[in-house]
Scaffold this motif. Structure first.
Motif, PDB file in Angstrom:
ATOM      1  N   LEU A 148       0.752  -0.820  -0.369  1.00 40.67           N
ATOM      2  CA  LEU A 148       0.007   0.202  -0.015  1.00 40.67           C
ATOM      3  C   LEU A 148       0.963   1.304   0.219  1.00 40.67           C
ATOM      4  N   ASN A 149       0.467   1.843  -0.854  1.00 40.06           N
ATOM      5  CA  ASN A 149       1.514   3.278  -1.212  1.00 40.06           C
ATOM      6  C   ASN A 149       0.290   4.380  -0.924  1.00 40.06           C
ATOM      7  N   ILE A 150       0.976   5.363   0.734  1.00 37.90           N
ATOM      8  CA  ILE A 150       0.129   6.435   0.127  1.00 37.90           C
ATOM      9  C   ILE A 150       1.207   8.023   0.238  1.00 37.90           C
ATOM     10  N   GLN A 151       0.815   9.344  -0.071  1.00 38.23           N
ATOM     11  CA  GLN A 151       0.868  10.229   0.875  1.00 38.23           C
ATOM     12  C   GLN A 151       1.356  10.378   1.986  1.00 38.23           C
ATOM     13  N   GLU A 152       2.120  10.926   2.206  1.00 33.37           N
ATOM     14  CA  GLU A 152       2.790  11.522   3.278  1.00 33.37           C
ATOM     15  C   GLU A 152       1.093  12.263   3.855  1.00 33.37           C
ATOM     16  N   GLY A 153       1.072  12.567   5.458  1.00 34.88           N
ATOM     17  CA  GLY A 153      -0.337  13.062   5.700  1.00 34.88           C
ATOM     18  C   GLY A 153      -1.866  13.175   5.542  1.00 34.88           C
ATOM     19  N   LYS A 154      -2.252  11.254   4.547  1.00 34.80           N
ATOM     20  CA  LYS A 154      -2.965  10.931   4.520  1.00 34.80           C
ATOM     21  C   LYS A 154      -2.922   9.133   5.910  1.00 34.80           C
ATOM     22  N   THR A 155      -4.330   9.435   5.614  1.00 36.11           N
ATOM     23  CA  THR A 155      -4.356   7.757   6.536  1.00 36.11           C
ATOM     24  C   THR A 155      -4.388   7.038   5.984  1.00 36.11           C
ATOM     25  N   ALA A 156      -3.909   5.721   6.308  1.00 34.04           N
ATOM     26  CA  ALA A 156      -3.649   4.505   5.278  1.00 34.04           C
ATOM     27  C   ALA A 156      -4.310   3.450   6.457  1.00 34.04           C
ATOM     28  N   THR A 157      -5.107   2.675   5.558  1.00 33.13           N
ATOM     29  CA  THR A 157      -5.877   1.808   5.971  1.00 33.13           C
ATOM     30  C   THR A 157      -6.013   0.354   5.582  1.00 33.13           C
ATOM     31  N   LEU A 158      -4.997  -0.332   6.585  1.00 41.99           N
ATOM     32  CA  LEU A 158      -4.811  -1.794   6.106  1.00 41.99           C
ATOM     33  C   LEU A 158      -6.054  -2.519   6.830  1.00 41.99           C
ATOM     34  N   THR A 159      -6.388  -3.770   5.599  1.00 42.93           N
ATOM     35  CA  THR A 159      -7.051  -4.987   6.389  1.00 42.93           C
ATOM     36  C   THR A 159      -6.870  -5.355   5.875  1.00 42.93           C
ATOM     37  N   CYS A 160      -7.360  -6.476   8.003  1.00 36.56           N
ATOM     38  CA  CYS A 160      -7.321  -7.975   7.522  1.00 36.56           C
ATOM     39  C   CYS A 160      -8.970  -8.269   8.666  1.00 36.56           C
ATOM     40  N   ASN A 161      -9.263  -9.442   7.414  1.00 36.59           N
ATOM     41  CA  ASN A 161     -10.367 -10.303   7.583  1.00 36.59           C
ATOM     42  C   ASN A 161      -9.613 -12.467   8.116  1.00 36.59           C
ATOM     43  N   TYR A 162     -10.756 -13.098   8.379  1.00 40.45           N
ATOM     44  CA  TYR A 162     -10.749 -13.571   9.329  1.00 40.45           C
ATOM     45  C   TYR A 162     -12.129 -14.741   8.679  1.00 40.45           C
ATOM     46  N   THR A 163     -11.465 -15.626   8.095  1.00 40.84           N
ATOM     47  CA  THR A 163     -12.060 -17.171   8.655  1.00 40.84           C
ATOM     48  C   THR A 163     -11.896 -18.616   8.385  1.00 40.84           C
ATOM     49  N   ASN A 164     -13.131 -18.835   9.134  1.00 41.49           N
ATOM     50  CA  ASN A 164     -13.337 -20.003   9.228  1.00 41.49           C
ATOM     51  C   ASN A 164     -12.825 -20.702  11.309  1.00 41.49           C
ATOM     52  N   TYR A 165     -13.247 -19.138  11.495  1.00 44.29           N
ATOM     53  CA  TYR A 165     -13.114 -19.357  12.866  1.00 44.29           C
ATOM     54  C   TYR A 165     -13.582 -17.814  13.500  1.00 44.29           C
ATOM     55  N   SER A 166     -13.708 -17.568  15.126  1.00 45.94           N
ATOM     56  CA  SER A 166     -14.490 -16.219  15.825  1.00 45.94           C
ATOM     57  C   SER A 166     -13.303 -16.463  16.346  1.00 45.94           C
ATOM     58  N   PHE A 168      -6.937  -1.571  10.207  1.00 42.53           N
ATOM     59  CA  PHE A 168      -6.195  -0.986  10.767  1.00 42.53           C
ATOM     60  C   PHE A 168      -5.720   0.441  10.211  1.00 42.53           C
ATOM     61  N   HIS A 169      -6.157   1.737  11.180  1.00 46.18           N
ATOM     62  CA  HIS A 169      -5.631   2.729  10.827  1.00 46.18           C
ATOM     63  C   HIS A 169      -4.686   3.809  10.932  1.00 46.18           C
ATOM     64  N   ILE A 170      -3.852   4.554  10.357  1.00 45.72           N
ATOM     65  CA  ILE A 170      -2.793   5.433  10.673  1.00 45.72           C
ATOM     66  C   ILE A 170      -3.711   7.057  10.103  1.00 45.72           C
ATOM     67  N   THR A 171      -3.842   7.392  10.788  1.00 45.91           N
ATOM     68  CA  THR A 171      -3.773   9.142  10.511  1.00 45.91           C
ATOM     69  C   THR A 171      -2.506  10.209  10.590  1.00 45.91           C
ATOM     70  N   ALA A 172      -3.162  10.923   9.533  1.00 49.94           N
ATOM     71  CA  ALA A 172      -1.490  11.832   9.408  1.00 49.94           C
ATOM     72  C   ALA A 172      -0.358  10.771   9.376  1.00 49.94           C
ATOM     73  N   SER A 173      -0.327  10.095   8.189  1.00 49.54           N
ATOM     74  CA  SER A 173       0.640   9.245   7.914  1.00 49.54           C
ATOM     75  C   SER A 173       2.217   9.829   8.209  1.00 49.54           C
ATOM     76  N   GLN A 174       3.237   8.771   7.866  1.00 50.44           N
ATOM     77  CA  GLN A 174       4.192  10.052   8.396  1.00 50.44           C
ATOM     78  C   GLN A 174       5.574   8.845   7.767  1.00 50.44           C
ATOM     79  N   ILE A 211       4.529   7.787   1.032  1.00 49.08           N
ATOM     80  CA  ILE A 211       5.701   9.211  -0.217  1.00 49.08           C
ATOM     81  C   ILE A 211       6.228  10.332   0.483  1.00 49.08           C
ATOM     82  N   PRO A 212       7.364  10.694   0.687  1.00 44.82           N
ATOM     83  CA  PRO A 212       7.081  12.102   1.250  1.00 44.82           C
ATOM     84  C   PRO A 212       6.409  13.007   0.265  1.00 44.82           C
TER      85      PRO A 212
END
Lengths: 114, 112
Positions: B11-29, B75-81, B111-112
């Motif tokens: 995942l490539n994002i610009q500095e200052g933006k919010t990065a959002t990463l995803t985690c999905n789970y299957t076959n259990y809780s 998973f979010h990182i705000t104001a990414s650096q 990315i700066p």
């Protein structure tokens, strides 16, 4: 800070050699783990120990053994190293399963078997 | 078998933006999910834990959500650096050492 120390950062061994990877933690944790990490496969549990002299097999124990003679030290042994055991090996510890602190990992040992 | 799935593409994002990463789970809780940061050649470092009865958890610029309906954690990182650039691992636990499952991680590049 909890510290988990792995004895070597990089190791190169020959096929058939017996290899010892050492891990020491300084926070009196009961539980210790050995993982290997490979690209595209993620972290896979080899063995874990929840007490001195106790050990349990993880998902991929074949070709490995472990030793836990003291609470702070957990050793991984490759009985006869093979090229498919070339990997990054990570040791981890935690005081409780489900601890709010998660696992504390060492820096890893990158093992190359030639 | 129980699985934790993360987007293996970087995942490539610009500095200052919010990065959002995803985690999905299957076959259990999983009873709870954890997120770790891993820098190249180093071991993972624990960041946050969220339990199944918690919708959201925050720590400084980090925010984690747990949606049991969608079987997903974000998973979010705000104001990414640029210093946030690393691989982020998701881990699910449903009780006992054998029930711990890690995802393969998503590589974040700011990315700066």
């Amino acid at each position: 800070d909890v510290k988990v120390t792995q004895s070597s950062r990089y190791l190169v061994k020959r096929t058939g050699e017996k290899v010892f990877l050492e891990c020491v933690q300084d926070m009196d944790h009961e539980n210790m783990f050995w993982y290997r990490q490979d690209p595209g496969l993620g972290l896979r549990l080899i063995y874990f120990s929840y007490d001195v002299k106790m050990k349990e097999k993880g998902d991929i124990p074949e070709g490995y053994s472990v030793s836990r003679e003291k609470k702070e030290r957990f050793s991984l042994i490759l009985e006869s190293a093979s090229t498919n055991q070339t990997s990054m090996y990570l040791c981890a510890s935690t005081s409780l399963v489900g601890s709010n602190y998660g696992y504390t990992f060492g820096s890893g040992t990158r093992l190359t078997v030639v | 078998s129980q699985k934790i799935e993360q987007n293996s593409e970087a995942l490539n994002i610009q500095e200052g933006k919010t990065a959002t990463l995803t985690c999905n789970y299957t076959n259990y809780s999983p009873a709870y999910l954890q997120w770790y940061r891993q820098d190249p050649g180093r071991g993972p470092v624990f960041l946050l834990l969220i339990r199944e009865n918690e919708k959201e958890k925050r720590k400084e610029r980090l925010k984690v959500t747990f949606d049991t309906t969608l079987k997903q954690s974000l998973f979010h990182i705000t104001a990414s650096q640029p210093a946030d650039s690393a691989t982020y691992l998701c881990r699910g636990d449903s009780g006992g050492y054998q029930k711990v499952t890690f995802g393969i991680g998503t590589k974040l590049q700011v990315i700066p």
